[in-house]
Design a protein around this motif. Structure first.
Motif, PDB file in Angstrom:
ATOM      1  N   LEU A  33       0.667  -1.207   0.082  1.00 37.18           N
ATOM      2  CA  LEU A  33      -0.010   0.045   0.093  1.00 37.18           C
ATOM      3  C   LEU A  33       0.525   1.383  -0.733  1.00 37.18           C
ATOM      4  N   GLY A  34       1.841   1.619   0.918  1.00 33.59           N
ATOM      5  CA  GLY A  34       3.221   2.115   0.931  1.00 33.59           C
ATOM      6  C   GLY A  34       3.469   2.841  -0.319  1.00 33.59           C
ATOM      7  N   ARG A  35       4.088   1.320  -0.741  1.00 32.17           N
ATOM      8  CA  ARG A  35       4.876   1.564  -2.795  1.00 32.17           C
ATOM      9  C   ARG A  35       3.591   2.378  -3.239  1.00 32.17           C
ATOM     10  N   TYR A  36       2.463   2.074  -3.904  1.00 35.93           N
ATOM     11  CA  TYR A  36       1.344   1.956  -4.414  1.00 35.93           C
ATOM     12  C   TYR A  36       1.062   3.401  -4.364  1.00 35.93           C
ATOM     13  N   ASP A  37       1.024   3.716  -3.278  1.00 39.06           N
ATOM     14  CA  ASP A  37      -0.310   5.073  -2.660  1.00 39.06           C
ATOM     15  C   ASP A  37      -0.121   6.488  -2.998  1.00 39.06           C
ATOM     16  N   ASP A  38      -1.220   6.991  -3.492  1.00 43.26           N
ATOM     17  CA  ASP A  38      -0.795   8.031  -4.161  1.00 43.26           C
ATOM     18  C   ASP A  38      -1.081   8.653  -2.922  1.00 43.26           C
ATOM     19  N   PRO A  39      -0.085   9.240  -2.595  1.00 47.77           N
ATOM     20  CA  PRO A  39       0.398  11.064  -1.754  1.00 47.77           C
ATOM     21  C   PRO A  39      -0.635  11.744  -1.497  1.00 47.77           C
ATOM     22  N   ALA A  40      -1.404  12.282  -2.558  1.00 49.21           N
ATOM     23  CA  ALA A  40      -2.037  13.247  -2.900  1.00 49.21           C
ATOM     24  C   ALA A  40      -3.655  12.962  -2.385  1.00 49.21           C
ATOM     25  N   SER A  41      -3.805  11.392  -2.461  1.00 52.85           N
ATOM     26  CA  SER A  41      -5.103  10.544  -2.103  1.00 52.85           C
ATOM     27  C   SER A  41      -4.611   9.785  -0.992  1.00 52.85           C
ATOM     28  N   PRO A  42      -4.598   9.609  -0.021  1.00 58.15           N
ATOM     29  CA  PRO A  42      -3.746   8.369   0.990  1.00 58.15           C
ATOM     30  C   PRO A  42      -4.929   7.593   1.762  1.00 58.15           C
TER      31      PRO A  42
END
Length: 502
Positions: A33-42
């Protein structure tokens, strides 16, 4: 220099995700999840671990080529390979993954087969893998220890994509927590699975008013099944083995032996030693004791007397073994219900004969993590996304469970049509009997090689490609519905879609 303006507010999480279980499955999911998550939409991740700290059960773990590929994608390859006894070379050269030796005889045994694997076997201590995964956990993951789940409850809008709290998790210490999505990574005794199937039984089974979940033909498959096999486990110090017999095969061959199995871990400091005993007629019955208990050396001597001298040498070094009753999950009908999903041993706990339980949990985490982390995944369509994960992973996991059973029976000379351990009836002399036996064992070795080949011939990337196509089709379909251009709003299973992507 600061310009005096107020800091930008943190982006609001798309949803709250509860991971039940802080083992290899849950940790890898959080890393994915951390590898592919979008920081703008966590995603707001909460991990609930029953123990006082993040740790692991068991000693050794094997990592095969398909799993290394996932670890490379998750950017933990370098740290994990540093923890391995023999770091993976990434070479297509076929090297021994398993070496099989006929040892159930008082005279010296002999090798009868090898499973040849690209780059060979890679083993490590489970605790070393856990340490690497913890190091790579994202900042968005909050760990809560001493939180043993007893059950969860659903609010009226659970699984419908509506606003508000969908689920409440209840823990043994009397506390509770809320979540929008629950992922059960809580092992073979999963309380997440038990609750999921209790809800499903009450909602979907016509006989729910008169038949319990554990009696229902469908739902009783959610109860772990004893395989009829127990395993004696011990960490044998390598230096002790070397002192007894510096030429012992367990020291020379850097991969497992069967069906006592042993392989090096902790950079060769220990040999992970496991002796399997199958109880005739035990498969499918209820194991009468606790699943893990202390055992004695005398028990080992009783079960493995009559084996070759090298086995005796190992047993003499065993001091305080543990006895594990090996259980498995059978043909689990489903692993997703609403916005609750199962992964790892909660879905496909299997016999240890492929060394694949950890790898399958990691593959679950990879596929599920990528689907959930995609910024197009909203709470409104999460249930549909979880069904894509189920379609991609559940059939594959069930096949591995079934084939692991077959492999174990092969190891114990108990698979129909192959060598059965008895002297050949057609042999006219001892010399001829030995010749026939070795030919039968050669055929057995070839059959074992064949059943192992999925580990490197079948690709995790193919599973992901299939899931990604289904996911993209889901998103496109929802856009059509949102724009009013779709001819209908029903999925291929005839169930109303709940996802709307704006």
């Amino acid at each position: 220099m600061p310009d005096g303006s107020a800091p930008s507010p943190s982006p609001r999480p798309r949803f709250r995700l509860a991971i039940v279980g802080g083992g290899i499955a849950g940790l890898t999911l959080s890393v994915a999840l951390g590898r592919y998550d979008d920081p703008a939409s966590p995603i707001e991740i909460h991990m609930y671990e029953s123990g006082k700290e993040i740790t692991t059960v068991g000693a050794g773990i094997s990592v095969w080529p398909r799993t290394w590929g996932v670890m490379r994608e998750l950017e933990v390859f370098e740290d994990l390979s540093a923890a391995a006894v023999q770091p993976p070379e990434g070479s297509p050269e076929m090297k021994p993954g398993f070496v099989f030796r006929k040892s159930n005889q008082t005279q010296e045994g002999y090798e009868f087969g090898r499973v040849m694997v690209p780059s060979g076997a890679t083993t490590m201590h489970r605790a070393d893998m856990v340490d690497v995964l913890v190091k790579h956990l994202p900042a968005s993951c909050t760990i809560h220890t001493s939180k043993r789940l007893t059950h969860y409850t659903e609010s009226p809008n659970a699984g419908l994509g509506g606003p508000g709290t969908a689920y409440t998790l209840h823990f043994a210490d009397g506390t509770s927590a809320e979540a929008d999505i629950i992922i059960g990574a809580d092992g073979i005794k999963s309380k997440t699975r038990a609750t999921m199937y209790e809800y499903a039984h009450q909602r979907e089974c016509r006989n729910a008013s008169t038949v319990t979940k554990d009696e229902c033909e469908r739902c009783k498959k959610a109860t772990p099944r004893w395989t009829g096999t127990v395993a004696y486990r011990y960490l044998l110090p390598t230096e002790h083995m070397r002192a007894v017999n510096p030429e012992h095969n367990a020291l020379k061959i850097q991969c497992p032996l069967s069906h006592i199995i042993t392989y090096p871990i902790s950079h060769g400091k220990y040999l992970n030693w496991i002796g399997f005993v199958t109880i005739p007629g035990g498969e499918g019955t209820t194991y009468p004791k606790r699943w893990v208990i202390d055992a004695s050396k005398e028990e080992l001597i009783e079960h493995f007397s009559g084996f070759e001298p090298e086995v005796d040498q190992m047993i003499q070094l065993v001091e305080k073994p543990q006895l594990w009753a090996i259980h498995e999950m059978g043909d689990l009908p489903f692993s997703v219900s609403g916005r609750v999903a199962l992964m790892g041993d909660a879905v496909q706990a299997m016999r240890t004969h492929f060394g694949a339980g950890g790898g399958q949990a990691i593959e679950d985490a990879y596929i599920l993590g990528r689907l959930l982390a995609d910024k197009r995944t909203t709470l409104a369509c999460a249930a549909d996304v979880l069904r894509i994960y189920q379609d991609a992973r559940l059939p594959f996991g069930r096949r591995v469970v079934s084939n692991a059973r077959q492999a174990g029976l092969m190891y114990e000379f108990d698979w129909p049509g192959l060598y059965d351990g008895f002297p050949p009836a057609v042999a006219a002399s001892h010399k001829e009997a030995s010749k026939v036996e070795k030919q039968q064992l050669k055929e057995l070795g070839a059959a074992i090689q064949k059943i192992w080949e999925w580990q490197w011939l079948e690709r995790v990337e193919d599973v992901w490609d299939k899931a990604e196509k289904e996911y993209d089709a889901l998103v496109s379909r929802r856009k059509e519905i949102s724009n009013g251009t779709a001819s209908d709003a029903v999925d291929s299973a005839g169930k109303p879609w709940s996802c709307v992507v704006l």
